[in-house]
Design a protein around this motif. Structure first.
Motif, PDB file in Angstrom:
ATOM      1  N   SER A  51      -5.728   5.126   2.263  1.00 44.47           N
ATOM      2  CA  SER A  51      -5.328   2.910   1.899  1.00 44.47           C
ATOM      3  C   SER A  51      -6.281   2.658   2.860  1.00 44.47           C
ATOM      4  O   SER A  51      -7.366   2.830   3.151  1.00 44.47           O
ATOM      5  N   THR A  75       0.855  -1.593   0.124  1.00 43.92           N
ATOM      6  CA  THR A  75       0.278  -0.018   0.059  1.00 43.92           C
ATOM      7  C   THR A  75       0.914   1.226  -0.195  1.00 43.92           C
ATOM      8  O   THR A  75       0.327   2.394  -0.112  1.00 43.92           O
ATOM      9  N   GLU A 110      -5.901  -1.182   3.405  1.00 40.13           N
ATOM     10  CA  GLU A 110      -4.441  -2.568   3.554  1.00 40.13           C
ATOM     11  C   GLU A 110      -4.912  -3.257   4.064  1.00 40.13           C
ATOM     12  O   GLU A 110      -5.724  -3.685   5.158  1.00 40.13           O
TER      13      GLU A 110
END
Length: 318
Positions: free
Chosen positions: A169, A135, A171
């Motif tokens: 993000s 990421t 993730e």
């Protein structure tokens, strides 16, 4: 004659009252009494004002003591343990501040501004993260729109919008991006890693920890909302639901004044966000305009009554 008699009698009474000693004494007594009352009232006001001044001085003293105690005993993970200075509220960080302000104390807001850094600008069409790849640095969006794209069988599906105040993000458990992240417009971001690190210390920064948890939870809720929206068979309701969600999210960060906001999506992007053909999505939007749920002026949308539009769409206002 009667009129003249009354006139003469009235003038006589006035003349008699004016020169009679008892009347003059009564008037003098009333004047002195009024003068004394005015003096007493003035002294009372001065005492009240003096009391308020003393009370204000006392309150300011208490606040100074409380501030000095907070500066002395507030803990921070920096080595010197100093309280971060009060920094100006930069307009670029306004969306992030609005988004997190309900969770943060004054001290944590100053700390957030102190740690916010790494301002970046991403041009429209830039890829910020690639699916199934590491990421990289998590980012907080301060301005502009982006989207999450999930690649399935070689085809990219738009599965969510990224608006000001959101994290870019997403993730997964293996440290790789669950979806790709793209900039739909010019996107401005700041680094989120320092803020996320502070949020991992709930013992020191409970507000920041709660704010980061709320951001993650809202990401999941937006994804579920998108999935539920695509099950709606009526295009008009599907469009109304997306408009309600965008309005609610922008209103949370102070970017939808008077129920109006700019939607910089192209016709194709708007249709793709709804999994509808461009022509179908535009007809549904025109239908909402015709039914006076909203007004379109170029890219600007003005909602007449958010509650009524939410009822039409089946959208739950939080």
């Amino acid at each position: 004659m009667t009129v003249e008699g009354r006139s003469v009698a009235r003038s006589f009474v006035l003349s008699k009252d004016h020169f009679h000693p008892s009347v003059r004494n009564a008037r003098d007594s009333n004047a002195k009494r009024m003068e004394i009352d005015n003096v007493v009232a003035k002294e009372g006001k001065e005492r009240s004002r003096s009391s308020l001044i003393q009370q204000g001085t006392w309150i300011r003293g208490i606040r100074r003591i409380a501030s000095s105690l907070q500066d002395r005993f507030s803990t921070d993970d920096r080595e010197d343990g100093a309280t971060p200075p009060v920094l100006p509220s930069f307009p670029a960080y306004g969306a992030v501040q609005h988004r997190l302000s309900t969770y943060l104390s004054d001290y944590e807001q100053r700390l957030l501004m102190d740690r916010a850094s790494g301002w970046r600008m991403h041009q429209a069409g830039t890829q910020l993260a690639e699916q199934d790849e590491p990421t990289g640095d998590p980012l907080l969006v301060t301005k502009g729109w982006g989207c999450r794209v999930h690649r399935v069988h070689g085809r990219g599906l738009l599965v969510g919008l990224i608006l000001p105040g959101d994290l870019t993000s997403n993730e997964g458990s293996d440290g790789r991006a669950e979806t790709g992240v793209w900039a739909l417009t010019t996107l401005e971001t700041i680094e989120a890693r320092p803020v996320l690190a502070l949020g991992q210390r709930p013992d020191l920064h409970p507000g920041l920890a709660q704010a980061m948890q709320a951001l993650r939870a809202e990401e999941v809720r937006h994804l579920l909302s998108h999935a539920a929206r695509l099950t709606e068979t009526c295009p008009t309701k599907r469009v109304a639901h997306l408009v309600c969600e965008i309005h609610a999210r922008l209103n949370r960060v102070g970017m939808a004044p008077e129920n109006a906001f700019d939607m910089p999506l192209s016709r194709e992007e708007f249709g793709e966000a709804l999994a509808l053909k461009t022509s179908v999505a535009q007809r549904a939007l025109d239908k909402l305009h015709h039914d006076k749920h909203l007004t379109r002026r170029g890219s600007r949308i003005v909602i007449s009554e958010p509650a009524r539009l939410a009822q039409r769409a089946g959208f739950i206002l939080h």
